[in-house]
Design an enzyme around this catalytic site. Sequence first.
Site, mmCIF file in Angstrom:
data_model
loop_
_atom_site.group_PDB
_atom_site.id
_atom_site.type_symbol
_atom_site.label_atom_id
_atom_site.label_comp_id
_atom_site.label_asym_id
_atom_site.label_seq_id
_atom_site.Cartn_x
_atom_site.Cartn_y
_atom_site.Cartn_z
ATOM 1 N N HIS A 70 65.185 37.427 57.259
ATOM 2 C CA HIS A 70 64.460 37.726 58.495
ATOM 3 C C HIS A 70 65.453 38.150 59.561
ATOM 4 O O HIS A 70 66.674 38.032 59.371
ATOM 5 C CB HIS A 70 63.711 36.469 58.968
ATOM 6 C CG HIS A 70 64.659 35.363 59.360
ATOM 7 N ND1 HIS A 70 65.290 34.568 58.418
ATOM 8 C CD2 HIS A 70 65.116 34.951 60.560
ATOM 9 C CE1 HIS A 70 66.084 33.706 59.026
ATOM 10 N NE2 HIS A 70 65.999 33.918 60.346
ATOM 11 N N HIS A 91 69.115 38.235 57.919
ATOM 12 C CA HIS A 91 69.869 37.162 57.258
ATOM 13 C C HIS A 91 68.923 36.155 56.628
ATOM 14 O O HIS A 91 67.721 36.135 56.939
ATOM 15 C CB HIS A 91 70.787 36.466 58.262
ATOM 16 C CG HIS A 91 70.029 35.872 59.426
ATOM 17 N ND1 HIS A 91 69.601 36.636 60.499
ATOM 18 C CD2 HIS A 91 69.603 34.606 59.671
ATOM 19 C CE1 HIS A 91 68.959 35.867 61.356
ATOM 20 N NE2 HIS A 91 68.938 34.624 60.871
ATOM 21 N N ASP A 143 66.020 37.503 63.894
ATOM 22 C CA ASP A 143 65.578 36.434 64.788
ATOM 23 C C ASP A 143 64.725 36.886 65.968
ATOM 24 O O ASP A 143 64.036 36.078 66.565
ATOM 25 C CB ASP A 143 66.784 35.636 65.298
ATOM 26 C CG ASP A 143 67.373 34.744 64.215
ATOM 27 O OD1 ASP A 143 66.691 34.530 63.183
ATOM 28 O OD2 ASP A 143 68.511 34.266 64.392
ATOM 29 N N ARG A 182 71.759 19.626 54.214
ATOM 30 C CA ARG A 182 72.558 20.594 54.975
ATOM 31 C C ARG A 182 72.105 20.555 56.435
ATOM 32 O O ARG A 182 70.952 20.832 56.746
ATOM 33 C CB ARG A 182 72.306 21.981 54.385
ATOM 34 C CG ARG A 182 72.900 23.161 55.156
ATOM 35 C CD ARG A 182 72.125 24.392 54.738
ATOM 36 N NE ARG A 182 72.744 25.663 55.049
ATOM 37 C CZ ARG A 182 72.459 26.395 56.118
ATOM 38 N NH1 ARG A 182 71.601 25.944 57.031
ATOM 39 N NH2 ARG A 182 73.007 27.578 56.270
HETATM 40 O O1 LIG Z 1 70.734 27.668 59.036
HETATM 41 C C1 LIG Z 1 71.106 28.826 58.890
HETATM 42 O O2 LIG Z 1 72.228 29.101 58.421
HETATM 43 C C2 LIG Z 1 70.229 29.974 59.348
HETATM 44 C C3 LIG Z 1 68.904 29.576 59.880
HETATM 45 C C4 LIG Z 1 68.162 30.728 60.461
HETATM 46 O O3 LIG Z 1 68.428 31.840 60.191
HETATM 47 C C5 LIG Z 1 67.090 30.508 61.443
HETATM 48 O O4 LIG Z 1 66.718 29.356 61.664
HETATM 49 O O5 LIG Z 1 66.620 31.498 62.017
HETATM 50 FE FE LIG Z 2 67.598 33.233 61.624
#
Ligand SMILES: O=C(O)CCC(=O)C(=O)O
Ligand SMILES: [Fe+2]
Length: 556
Positions: A395, A475, A397, A485
């Site tokens: 996606h 990403h 952001d 994590r």
């Molecule tokens: O946690 C991550 O490495 C990316 C999370 C992400 O892309 C998001 O929450 O928009």
């Molecule tokens: Fe993201």
Amino acid sequence: MHLQMREDMAKYRRMSGVQPQSFRDLETPPHWAVYDTSLELLGRQEAGLALPRLEEALQGSLAQMESCRADCEGPEEQQGAEEEEEDGAGSQGGLYEAIAGHWVRVLQCRQRCVEETATRPGRSFPVPDFLPSQLRRLHEAHAQVGNLSQAIENVLSLLLFYPEDEAAKGALNRYQAQLGEPRPGLGPREDIQRFILRSLGEKRQLYYAMEHLGTSFKDPGFQGLSLVGDDAFLDYHRTPGPLQLSSLRHLEKSSDVLLLEGVTLTQDSRQLNGSERAVLDGLLTPAECGVLLQLAKDAAGAGARSGYRGRRSPHTPHERFEGLTVLKAAQLARSGTIGSQGAKLLLEVSERVRTLTQAYFSPERPLHLSFTHLVCRSAIEGEQEQRMDLSHPVHADNCVLDPDTGECWREPPAYTYRDYSGLLYLNDDFQGGDLFFTEPNALTVTVRGVGGVTARVRPRCGRLVAFSSGGENPHGVWAVTRGRRCALALWHTWAPEHREQEWLEAKELLQQSEEEEEEEEEEEMPSKDPSPEPPGRRHQGVRDKAGKPPRVREEL
Ligand SMILES: O=C(O)CCC(=O)C(=O)O
Ligand SMILES: [Fe+2]
């Protein structure tokens, strides 16, 4: 001061009954008086007494600089019109030329403010190295009285002016050695950082105008910040690129002093095969990661006790997903459900990331936090064998990515006001879970397929990956197949109206708690209670009278 006036003053001083304190100089800007007093005290080896004056003098200098800069934006004066004739700006008479000409004059005027501030009233030349020499005195005086953290902040600020200054580098090493373990929060002073980034940004615009609009600009070459003869800098201006390419990157090239002590740039956009991406390391100490991980755990535990079981991830049925906002953290801390250390650090660290992201990507335009979220993703036991899904699908952001064309629509339901994203990782003791960037139309990435992936980043404690939030940076996150994590996700915005209100509320809540604790401590001081109650249980419910909320536990 006028000569006649000076003679008159001397005469008045000699008259009987006149005390030195009867004279008040209303003309000299106040920072010069404190500046002189501080020098006098330093001359008498009174570092402790000199310190508040040195600080006051520096603040005063910066304040005078601000007012001088503000005057630059006053109405156009005759002089402006004359210069226009000379340098040709605006001679075509077009509106844009006129605007550019005006702006160039404002910037030139602002550049002269440094010299003006450094020039004693009545003198014709500035004190050389006015700001850096104040910083040098400050770091030395702080070191003398044993304030090592402040000594480091001031010497780091000095190094921003003179990255190669051997004496300053030596002092920094000594202070760090004396301090022992590295403190990632320590960096140059914010006021000096702001001053330098702004000044470099403005010089850059002036050089740009010189190159492209044919205006003239004589770099006053002040205080180690002259860009004349800096080939890397001039090359950079000849290369077209987004305007917000930062001055910080310029600073980086010429020194390894980064904006925060202990922080290093591990990968830049080029190394990450994209635009406006960076990986920075060293933002947190292992101890700080520990505190934030504990906060996530405690908050999840508190949720579980109240019947909340940590929900399935919105992105995949094979992971659990826990999210904690800054406000929730502050509320839990205030109610005594969890300790306040983690909540405080959460706020502090988010500000650390914001400062760095702004300095790196947007030094000339303030960035605000719009949302801060501590997120943990955990593999669900026994469900990992056949996984083909991602922990977080590909996606962007701030826009809706079209899977077929790779176009990204900056419209709702996307959070369109997000401008820069940051992920600050807290741990690496899990399997899977790498972040990856893709080509805009590579939406078929799965656990096994890596087609279209342009870069990947392995999380670890204190690592920040920051990038612009648009369609240029699609990403996702690989599946987390074992363990948990945790990361702090932060979104920044240029739009002040989208500033995170909850952040301020959280800060207030925590401050209130702190003040109350101090009050309580003061109240308790005089009576030497032989058996004090354990902290947290003191004064339960007592404060109701004062209208403050009782400090009782929410649930047990
Ligand atoms: O946690 C991550 O490495 C990316 C999370 C992400 O892309 C998001 O929450 O928009
Ligand atoms: Fe993201």
